[in-house]
Design a protein around this motif. Sequence first.
Motif, PDB file in Angstrom:
ATOM      1  N   SER A  16      33.475  36.342  39.231  1.00  0.00           N
ATOM      2  CA  SER A  16      34.460  36.063  40.173  1.00  0.00           C
ATOM      3  C   SER A  16      35.849  35.850  39.639  1.00  0.00           C
ATOM      4  O   SER A  16      35.958  35.630  38.554  1.00  0.00           O
ATOM      5  CB  SER A  16      34.142  35.071  41.170  1.00  0.00           C
ATOM      6  OG  SER A  16      34.133  33.811  40.534  1.00  0.00           O
ATOM      7  N   GLY A  17      36.749  35.897  40.538  1.00  0.00           N
ATOM      8  CA  GLY A  17      38.316  35.723  40.280  1.00  0.00           C
ATOM      9  C   GLY A  17      38.379  34.194  39.919  1.00  0.00           C
ATOM     10  O   GLY A  17      39.125  33.907  38.971  1.00  0.00           O
ATOM     11  N   THR A  18      37.592  33.412  40.511  1.00  0.00           N
ATOM     12  CA  THR A  18      37.572  32.106  40.234  1.00  0.00           C
ATOM     13  C   THR A  18      36.959  31.786  38.819  1.00  0.00           C
ATOM     14  O   THR A  18      37.433  30.930  37.958  1.00  0.00           O
ATOM     15  CB  THR A  18      36.757  31.288  41.074  1.00  0.00           C
ATOM     16  OG1 THR A  18      37.161  31.456  42.528  1.00  0.00           O
ATOM     17  CG2 THR A  18      36.692  29.674  40.812  1.00  0.00           C
ATOM     18  N   THR A  66      42.988  28.879  42.540  1.00  0.00           N
ATOM     19  CA  THR A  66      44.001  28.756  41.353  1.00  0.00           C
ATOM     20  C   THR A  66      44.218  27.654  40.758  1.00  0.00           C
ATOM     21  O   THR A  66      44.102  27.394  39.779  1.00  0.00           O
ATOM     22  CB  THR A  66      45.468  29.257  41.848  1.00  0.00           C
ATOM     23  OG1 THR A  66      45.404  30.423  42.669  1.00  0.00           O
ATOM     24  CG2 THR A  66      46.349  29.431  40.955  1.00  0.00           C
ATOM     25  N   ASP A  87      47.591  34.637  37.443  1.00  0.00           N
ATOM     26  CA  ASP A  87      46.598  34.954  38.378  1.00  0.00           C
ATOM     27  C   ASP A  87      46.673  36.123  39.119  1.00  0.00           C
ATOM     28  O   ASP A  87      47.741  36.535  40.155  1.00  0.00           O
ATOM     29  CB  ASP A  87      46.573  33.902  39.453  1.00  0.00           C
ATOM     30  CG  ASP A  87      45.398  33.880  40.529  1.00  0.00           C
ATOM     31  OD1 ASP A  87      44.821  35.177  40.673  1.00  0.00           O
ATOM     32  OD2 ASP A  87      45.091  32.681  41.209  1.00  0.00           O
ATOM     33  N   ALA A 127      44.703  37.897  40.873  1.00  0.00           N
ATOM     34  CA  ALA A 127      43.617  38.279  41.849  1.00  0.00           C
ATOM     35  C   ALA A 127      43.799  39.186  42.993  1.00  0.00           C
ATOM     36  O   ALA A 127      43.184  40.202  43.612  1.00  0.00           O
ATOM     37  CB  ALA A 127      43.040  37.046  42.648  1.00  0.00           C
ATOM     38  N   GLN A 128      45.315  39.084  43.451  1.00  0.00           N
ATOM     39  CA  GLN A 128      45.815  39.965  44.405  1.00  0.00           C
ATOM     40  C   GLN A 128      46.358  41.090  43.785  1.00  0.00           C
ATOM     41  O   GLN A 128      47.118  41.727  44.647  1.00  0.00           O
ATOM     42  CB  GLN A 128      46.680  39.267  45.485  1.00  0.00           C
ATOM     43  CG  GLN A 128      46.052  37.732  45.979  1.00  0.00           C
ATOM     44  CD  GLN A 128      46.701  37.070  46.981  1.00  0.00           C
ATOM     45  OE1 GLN A 128      47.672  37.329  47.382  1.00  0.00           O
ATOM     46  NE2 GLN A 128      46.016  35.803  47.451  1.00  0.00           N
ATOM     47  N   THR A 158      41.600  38.691  37.246  1.00  0.00           N
ATOM     48  CA  THR A 158      41.836  39.129  38.515  1.00  0.00           C
ATOM     49  C   THR A 158      40.305  39.010  39.347  1.00  0.00           C
ATOM     50  O   THR A 158      39.311  38.415  38.715  1.00  0.00           O
ATOM     51  CB  THR A 158      42.005  40.723  38.551  1.00  0.00           C
ATOM     52  OG1 THR A 158      42.433  41.114  39.659  1.00  0.00           O
ATOM     53  CG2 THR A 158      40.982  41.522  37.977  1.00  0.00           C
ATOM     54  N   SER A 159      40.420  39.373  40.399  1.00  0.00           N
ATOM     55  CA  SER A 159      39.254  39.182  41.365  1.00  0.00           C
ATOM     56  C   SER A 159      38.875  40.588  41.841  1.00  0.00           C
ATOM     57  O   SER A 159      39.670  41.265  42.188  1.00  0.00           O
ATOM     58  CB  SER A 159      39.455  38.353  42.655  1.00  0.00           C
ATOM     59  OG  SER A 159      38.495  38.547  43.331  1.00  0.00           O
ATOM     60  N   LYS A 207      40.020  42.320  48.079  1.00  0.00           N
ATOM     61  CA  LYS A 207      41.075  42.438  47.195  1.00  0.00           C
ATOM     62  C   LYS A 207      41.520  43.884  46.976  1.00  0.00           C
ATOM     63  O   LYS A 207      40.744  44.651  47.315  1.00  0.00           O
ATOM     64  CB  LYS A 207      40.845  41.856  45.675  1.00  0.00           C
ATOM     65  CG  LYS A 207      40.316  40.283  45.749  1.00  0.00           C
ATOM     66  CD  LYS A 207      41.201  39.406  46.312  1.00  0.00           C
ATOM     67  CE  LYS A 207      40.787  38.198  46.343  1.00  0.00           C
ATOM     68  NZ  LYS A 207      41.487  36.882  46.369  1.00  0.00           N
ATOM     69  N   GLY A 253      34.902  39.863  39.067  1.00  0.00           N
ATOM     70  CA  GLY A 253      36.368  39.442  38.600  1.00  0.00           C
ATOM     71  C   GLY A 253      36.531  39.857  37.114  1.00  0.00           C
ATOM     72  O   GLY A 253      35.392  40.330  36.544  1.00  0.00           O
TER      73      GLY A 253
END
Length: 376
Positions: free
Chosen positions: A59-61, A89, A164, A166-167, A187-188, A193, A202
Amino acid sequence: MNIKLLDLQSQHQKIKDKVRARIDRVLEHGQYIMGPEIGELETRLAGFAGAKHAISCASGTDALLLALMAYDVKAGDAVFTSDFTFIATAEVIALLGATPVFVDIEPGSKNISPASLEEKIAKVVKEGNLRPRGIIPVDLFGLPADYGKIEKIAEKHGLFVIEDAAQSFGASYKGKKAGSLGTVGATSFFPAKPLGCYGDGGAVFTEDAALAEKMKSIRVHGQGNDKYNNVRIGLNARLDTLQAAILLAKLDIFESEIKNRQRVAALYSQGLKKAVKIPEIVSESSCAWAQYSVEHPQREEIRKFLTQKGIPTAVYYPVPLHLQPAFSFLGGKQGDYPVSEKAALNIFSLPMHPYLEDTQINFIIQEVCEAVKQHA
Ligand SMILES: *Cc1c(COP(=O)(O)O)cnc(C)c1O
C-alpha cells in the motif's frame, strides 16, 4: 447525464481483455506471492519514474513506512510534514514512535510551505527535545511540492526527503517524474489514485542502492540472504502478484489517461476561473490531477446545489491533521495553521477522471457558475 467523481468502470471497459489475459497468466503459473509480474512491474515502474530502484509493496501507507524504517526513524525523532494531507502521511511517523511536526501549507499550491518549514525546524532545534530527521512533502492532488526549496532546507539541516507521491504518480517537476523527487519516493496504487490497482498496492523509488536493499529486506520480515535469516525487524508488505498483473495492463494506457486528466483540468480552469478559486498552475510542474479541487467560502451551499443537479463532489480534507483526534496528543489547536484551516473550510473537489466527456465538463462548469451566482 451520469456523472461520476471517478469512473473505474469506463476504464475497465477499455482494458478488460488485457487485464483478463494478465490475470489468467497468474492463475496458470500460480505464483501468487512474488511471482514474475512483480519484477516486470518494478522494472516498468522504475523506467516510468526515471528512478534506479522501484520496489513494489502492499500500500501507499506501507511505502511510507518502508522508507521511514529504512532511515531507522524512531522515538525522539522529528519528521516534518504537511498539515493538510491524508492521515497516512503522518500516521506512519507516529507508528514508529517518532513525532510528526506539522507545517502549514502554501495558499496557492496547498503543498508544504518552505518558509513555515524553516520556522518549524528552527523551533525544534531551539527547543532541543527532538532530533530533526527528515521531511515528508506531499504532492497534494497530484501537484509536486516545491522540491527546489525543500532540498536546500534539507541539505542545510542534514534531513532526508521522502516524497509522498501517493497522488502524483504521472506528474513531473523540472523534467523529473514524481516518485523520483525525494531521497525516497513513495506512491500508492489504491484504486482511486491516478494509477490504481484492484485492491491495495504501493511502491517506493530511490537512487540509493543501500536504501533499496534495506527496503526490500524490510518488505519481507527483515529478510537476510535467505528466508529464515532475519537481519532486522520488518513487515509483511509485499504487493500481490495479481495486483502487479493488473497494474501492468493499466500502465499501457496510463500516459494517455494523464493527458486526458490534464485536458479536463484545463477546461475546468478556463470555465471556472471567475467563479471559484481554481487550482494553482505551477510553471515548472505538470500535475497528475488526482483531484481537481476548488475553493469557495459558500462551499456547503454550492455542494448541495450540485448534488441536486446530479454532480457529485467530495471534500479533501475537512479536518487538518493538527485537529484530528488521533493527533490530539501533540496539543494542536485551532489557529495554529491558518492556511491549512482555511483550506479545510473552503475546499471541495469536482468529478475528475480521464473519461469525462466535453458535454459533462461543460455541464459541470455551467452548474458550478450557477451555484456560485445563487450563493454570492
Ligand atoms: C492515499 C494516500 C496515502 C496512502 O496510500 P494507501 O495506498 O491508501 O495506503 C498516503 N498519502 C497520501 C497523500 C494519500 O493520498
